[in-house]
Design a protein around this motif. Sequence first.
Motif, PDB file in Angstrom:
ATOM      1  N   ASP A   1      46.538  51.887  49.899  1.00 26.90           N
ATOM      2  CA  ASP A   1      46.550  50.526  49.352  1.00 26.90           C
ATOM      3  C   ASP A   1      45.437  50.294  48.337  1.00 26.90           C
ATOM      4  OD1 ASP A   1      48.736  49.686  50.852  1.00 26.90           O
ATOM      5  OD2 ASP A   1      47.485  48.964  52.504  1.00 26.90           O
ATOM      6  N   HIS A   2      44.414  51.129  48.356  1.00 25.71           N
ATOM      7  CA  HIS A   2      43.256  50.938  47.492  1.00 25.71           C
ATOM      8  C   HIS A   2      43.223  51.899  46.299  1.00 25.71           C
ATOM      9  CE1 HIS A   2      42.094  48.791  51.111  1.00 25.71           C
ATOM     10  NE2 HIS A   2      41.220  48.148  50.362  1.00 25.71           N
ATOM     11  N   VAL A   3      44.279  52.660  46.104  1.00 26.39           N
ATOM     12  CA  VAL A   3      44.337  53.588  44.968  1.00 26.39           C
ATOM     13  C   VAL A   3      44.487  52.782  43.679  1.00 26.39           C
ATOM     14  CG1 VAL A   3      45.666  55.447  43.859  1.00 26.39           C
ATOM     15  CG2 VAL A   3      45.277  55.486  46.335  1.00 26.39           C
ATOM     16  N   VAL A   4      43.632  53.075  42.710  1.00 25.02           N
ATOM     17  CA  VAL A   4      43.694  52.388  41.417  1.00 25.02           C
ATOM     18  C   VAL A   4      44.225  53.289  40.311  1.00 25.02           C
ATOM     19  CG1 VAL A   4      41.908  50.704  41.982  1.00 25.02           C
ATOM     20  CG2 VAL A   4      41.254  52.862  40.907  1.00 25.02           C
ATOM     21  N   ASN A   5      44.130  54.608  40.504  1.00 30.43           N
ATOM     22  CA  ASN A   5      44.582  55.539  39.483  1.00 30.43           C
ATOM     23  C   ASN A   5      45.010  56.841  40.142  1.00 30.43           C
ATOM     24  OD1 ASN A   5      44.045  57.875  37.504  1.00 30.43           O
ATOM     25  ND2 ASN A   5      44.065  56.080  36.179  1.00 30.43           N
ATOM     26  N   ALA A   6      46.135  57.376  39.704  1.00 24.06           N
ATOM     27  CA  ALA A   6      46.615  58.661  40.229  1.00 24.06           C
ATOM     28  C   ALA A   6      47.024  59.561  39.075  1.00 24.06           C
ATOM     29  CB  ALA A   6      47.796  58.450  41.166  1.00 24.06           C
TER      30      ALA A   6
ATOM     31  N   GLU B   1      58.532  54.804  46.771  1.00 22.72           N
ATOM     32  CA  GLU B   1      58.743  54.418  48.167  1.00 22.72           C
ATOM     33  C   GLU B   1      57.394  54.258  48.881  1.00 22.72           C
ATOM     34  OE1 GLU B   1      60.462  57.027  51.683  1.00 22.72           O
ATOM     35  OE2 GLU B   1      61.898  56.858  50.026  1.00 22.72           O
ATOM     36  N   VAL B   2      56.479  55.170  48.656  1.00 18.82           N
ATOM     37  CA  VAL B   2      55.176  55.145  49.319  1.00 18.82           C
ATOM     38  C   VAL B   2      54.277  54.050  48.743  1.00 18.82           C
ATOM     39  CG1 VAL B   2      53.050  56.460  49.704  1.00 18.82           C
ATOM     40  CG2 VAL B   2      55.272  57.546  50.039  1.00 18.82           C
TER      41      VAL B   2
ATOM     42  N   ARG C   1      52.485  48.110  45.141  1.00 15.88           N
ATOM     43  CA  ARG C   1      51.054  48.259  44.874  1.00 15.88           C
ATOM     44  C   ARG C   1      50.765  49.473  43.990  1.00 15.88           C
ATOM     45  NH1 ARG C   1      52.123  50.341  49.974  1.00 15.88           N
ATOM     46  NH2 ARG C   1      51.031  52.258  50.473  1.00 15.88           N
ATOM     47  N   ALA C   2      51.674  49.784  43.115  1.00 17.53           N
ATOM     48  CA  ALA C   2      51.591  50.987  42.292  1.00 17.53           C
ATOM     49  C   ALA C   2      50.315  51.023  41.449  1.00 17.53           C
ATOM     50  CB  ALA C   2      52.804  51.088  41.391  1.00 17.53           C
TER      51      ALA C   2
END
Length: 129
Positions: free
Chosen positions: A70-75, A94-95, A99-100
């Motif tokens: 939930d706290h990911v800001v960049n992937a 889906e995952v 909150r992408a």
Amino acid sequence: MLTRLATFPGMAASVGPFSQAVVAGGFVFTTGQIPLSSRTDDRPADFEGKVRQVLTNLQTVLEGAGSSLDHVVNATVYLSDRSQEEEYRRVYAEVFSSRAPALTSICVGIWDFSFEIQCIAVMKEGSSL
């Protein structure tokens, strides 16, 4: 303060001189996660399973470092076969659902793995190591 986290319970041991995650300045920076579970010879057979395993590994590392998906800001995603992009994006959506995080997808040759992901996340409020 800088904290380096090398291993996490239930995950395959690192195969090189690196940390699975580094916590610095309220952020968690993860190493690229690959589709291995608790042993280096334990890999899902199908591509969807590989994507799910990578995301499970990422979740394990983030939670161990005091953050979460939930706290990911960049992937950043590394994909070895562009024809699998649609399938990876379906599972990824889906995952991460609504909150992408910001995302970069790159098609490259990555050893004998078809999928890898690394990310930057913020720490959970009140979390500390």
